[in-house]
Design an enzyme around this catalytic site. Structure first.
Site, PDB file in Angstrom:
ATOM      1  N   GLU A  65       0.347  -1.150  -0.170  1.00 21.63           N
ATOM      2  CA  GLU A  65      -0.081  -0.145   0.286  1.00 21.63           C
ATOM      3  C   GLU A  65       1.028   1.426   0.062  1.00 21.63           C
ATOM      4  O   GLU A  65       1.175   1.892  -0.577  1.00 21.63           O
ATOM      5  CB  GLU A  65      -0.969  -0.060   1.357  1.00 21.63           C
ATOM      6  CG  GLU A  65      -1.585   0.517   1.102  1.00 21.63           C
ATOM      7  CD  GLU A  65      -2.681   1.017   2.348  1.00 21.63           C
ATOM      8  OE1 GLU A  65      -3.840   2.238   2.668  1.00 21.63           O
ATOM      9  OE2 GLU A  65      -2.467   0.515   3.149  1.00 21.63           O
ATOM     10  N   ASP A  82      -1.154  -4.943   3.188  1.00 18.76           N
ATOM     11  CA  ASP A  82      -1.494  -3.871   3.810  1.00 18.76           C
ATOM     12  C   ASP A  82      -0.481  -3.534   5.264  1.00 18.76           C
ATOM     13  O   ASP A  82      -0.963  -4.040   5.851  1.00 18.76           O
ATOM     14  CB  ASP A  82      -2.336  -3.620   3.715  1.00 18.76           C
ATOM     15  CG  ASP A  82      -3.769  -2.920   4.351  1.00 18.76           C
ATOM     16  OD1 ASP A  82      -2.729  -1.551   4.635  1.00 18.76           O
ATOM     17  OD2 ASP A  82      -4.637  -2.313   3.996  1.00 18.76           O
ATOM     18  N   ILE A  84      -0.998  -1.493   7.878  1.00 18.12           N
ATOM     19  CA  ILE A  84      -1.903  -1.448   8.453  1.00 18.12           C
ATOM     20  C   ILE A  84      -3.310  -0.566   8.434  1.00 18.12           C
ATOM     21  O   ILE A  84      -3.443  -0.171   6.863  1.00 18.12           O
ATOM     22  CB  ILE A  84      -1.642  -0.808   9.774  1.00 18.12           C
ATOM     23  CG1 ILE A  84      -0.475  -0.430  10.566  1.00 18.12           C
ATOM     24  CG2 ILE A  84      -2.491  -0.157  10.807  1.00 18.12           C
ATOM     25  CD1 ILE A  84      -0.014   0.662  11.318  1.00 18.12           C
ATOM     26  N   ASP A  85      -4.099  -2.292   7.915  1.00 18.83           N
ATOM     27  CA  ASP A  85      -5.525  -1.523   7.411  1.00 18.83           C
ATOM     28  C   ASP A  85      -6.354  -1.818   8.661  1.00 18.83           C
ATOM     29  O   ASP A  85      -7.291  -2.317   9.804  1.00 18.83           O
ATOM     30  CB  ASP A  85      -6.064  -3.493   6.992  1.00 18.83           C
ATOM     31  CG  ASP A  85      -7.965  -2.646   6.111  1.00 18.83           C
ATOM     32  OD1 ASP A  85      -7.474  -1.599   5.315  1.00 18.83           O
ATOM     33  OD2 ASP A  85      -8.634  -3.875   6.263  1.00 18.83           O
ATOM     34  N   THR A  87      -6.010   2.219   9.514  1.00 21.58           N
ATOM     35  CA  THR A  87      -4.840   3.042  10.240  1.00 21.58           C
ATOM     36  C   THR A  87      -5.213   4.090  10.909  1.00 21.58           C
ATOM     37  O   THR A  87      -5.715   4.823  11.725  1.00 21.58           O
ATOM     38  CB  THR A  87      -4.314   3.592   9.494  1.00 21.58           C
ATOM     39  OG1 THR A  87      -3.650   2.727   8.709  1.00 21.58           O
ATOM     40  CG2 THR A  87      -3.710   4.545   9.690  1.00 21.58           C
ATOM     41  N   ASP A 210      -5.964  -4.384   0.235  1.00 17.97           N
ATOM     42  CA  ASP A 210      -7.415  -4.835   1.241  1.00 17.97           C
ATOM     43  C   ASP A 210      -7.962  -6.199   1.093  1.00 17.97           C
ATOM     44  O   ASP A 210      -8.579  -6.383   2.431  1.00 17.97           O
ATOM     45  CB  ASP A 210      -8.431  -3.454   1.488  1.00 17.97           C
ATOM     46  CG  ASP A 210      -7.727  -1.738   1.572  1.00 17.97           C
ATOM     47  OD1 ASP A 210      -7.157  -1.946   2.489  1.00 17.97           O
ATOM     48  OD2 ASP A 210      -8.345  -1.677   0.345  1.00 17.97           O
TER      49      ASP A 210
END
Length: 268
Positions: A65, A82, A84-85, A87, A210
């Site tokens: 990402e 990803d 930190i999905d 954030t 995601d």
């Protein structure tokens, strides 16, 4: 353990370690897009995950990402990350937020790992071998009645082009279903479908990082994944519906009913 799964799991755990090291620190936060945050924790977490993957798989491609973002993929082995999905949740010290690591090859998912950091939940899947939560086999729910259905969704934040149609759909589902929740991390929402917590999920304006890992976990748990037209354009198409077979079909029918066809088109 499958070697690719082992690499993905260890890489994701490296990410979790990095995230936890930031939990007691003041974060440097900026907007990289409309209502779209990135923090120094995101960048450091992604750097550490990618370093681990490159150490063990130097010839593989990467889609990530924050530093390797693109909307296409070759047939080569490709790690989709990803860091930190969720954030915005993380920046406000609000659960839920996850690390997501997937491996695709020949444009098909092979391995998926999602770790929800605040609950220490490790969701994993290997294509053709099933899905697990902390080592225990999981499966989607058997709910078939709309009145009993409990689903997740996401609220649009940087693409409001579909919001009016979405709100009409949302209002109808509020009346038809048992309940709707919005945790704020699509990876976790999808894993909740896989583990039977949610019966279904839908969202738009999502990206490959995601959904790449969590969608495999749903499929290996017996669920169905499509775009908003019932097709397979969900990885890069920014529109996804997931669920057990019955509730997936119900959501697909409602999207068709309330969302104009031009707004259901996958973005490719």
């Amino acid at each position: 353990m499958n070697n690719d799964l082992n690499i993905a799991l260890k890489a994701a755990r490296k990410g979790v370690e990095t995230i936890k090291s930031y939990q007691s620190k003041a974060l440097n936060t900026r907007e990289k897009g409309n209502h779209d945050l990135v923090t120094d924790a995101d960048l450091e977490t992604e750097k550490n995950i990618l370093a681990f993957i490159r150490e063990h798989c130097p010839d593989d491609e990467i889609l990530a990402e924050e530093t390797e973002a693109h909307e296409k993929m070759s047939d080569a082995k490709t790690w989709i990350v990803d860091p930190i999905d969720g954030t915005t949740n993380f920046a406000h010290d609000f659960p839920v937020y996850c690390v997501s690591v997937a491996l695709w090859e020949n444009k098909k998912p092979k391995v998926g790992v999602v770790i929800e950091v605040t609950r220490n939940e490790e969701f994993t899947a290997v294509a053709g071998e099933g899905a697990w939560l902390n080592g225990e086999k999981i499966s989607v729910s058997n709910t078939s009645n709309a009145r009993d259905a409990f689903i997740g969704t996401g609220f649009p934040y940087n693409d409001l082009s579909v919001v009016e149609s979405y709100l009409k759909l949302f209002r109808h589902l509020m009346e038809e279903l048992q309940g709707i929740r919005r945790p704020g991390a699509a990876t976790f929402d999808l894993c909740c479908v896989a583990s039977g917590r949610f019966d279904g999920f839908f969202e738009y304006s999502l990206h490959a990082w995601d959904v790449a890992a969590a969608a495999l976990i749903v499929k290996e748990a017996g669920g169905v994944i499509t775009d908003w037209k019932g097709g397979d354009g969900w990885l890069f198409g920014q529109r996804i519906i997931a669920g057990n077979p019955e509730i997936h079909q119900l959501l697909l029918d409602r999207v068709e009913e309330f969302i104009p066809i031009e707004q259901r088109e996958a973005v490719v």
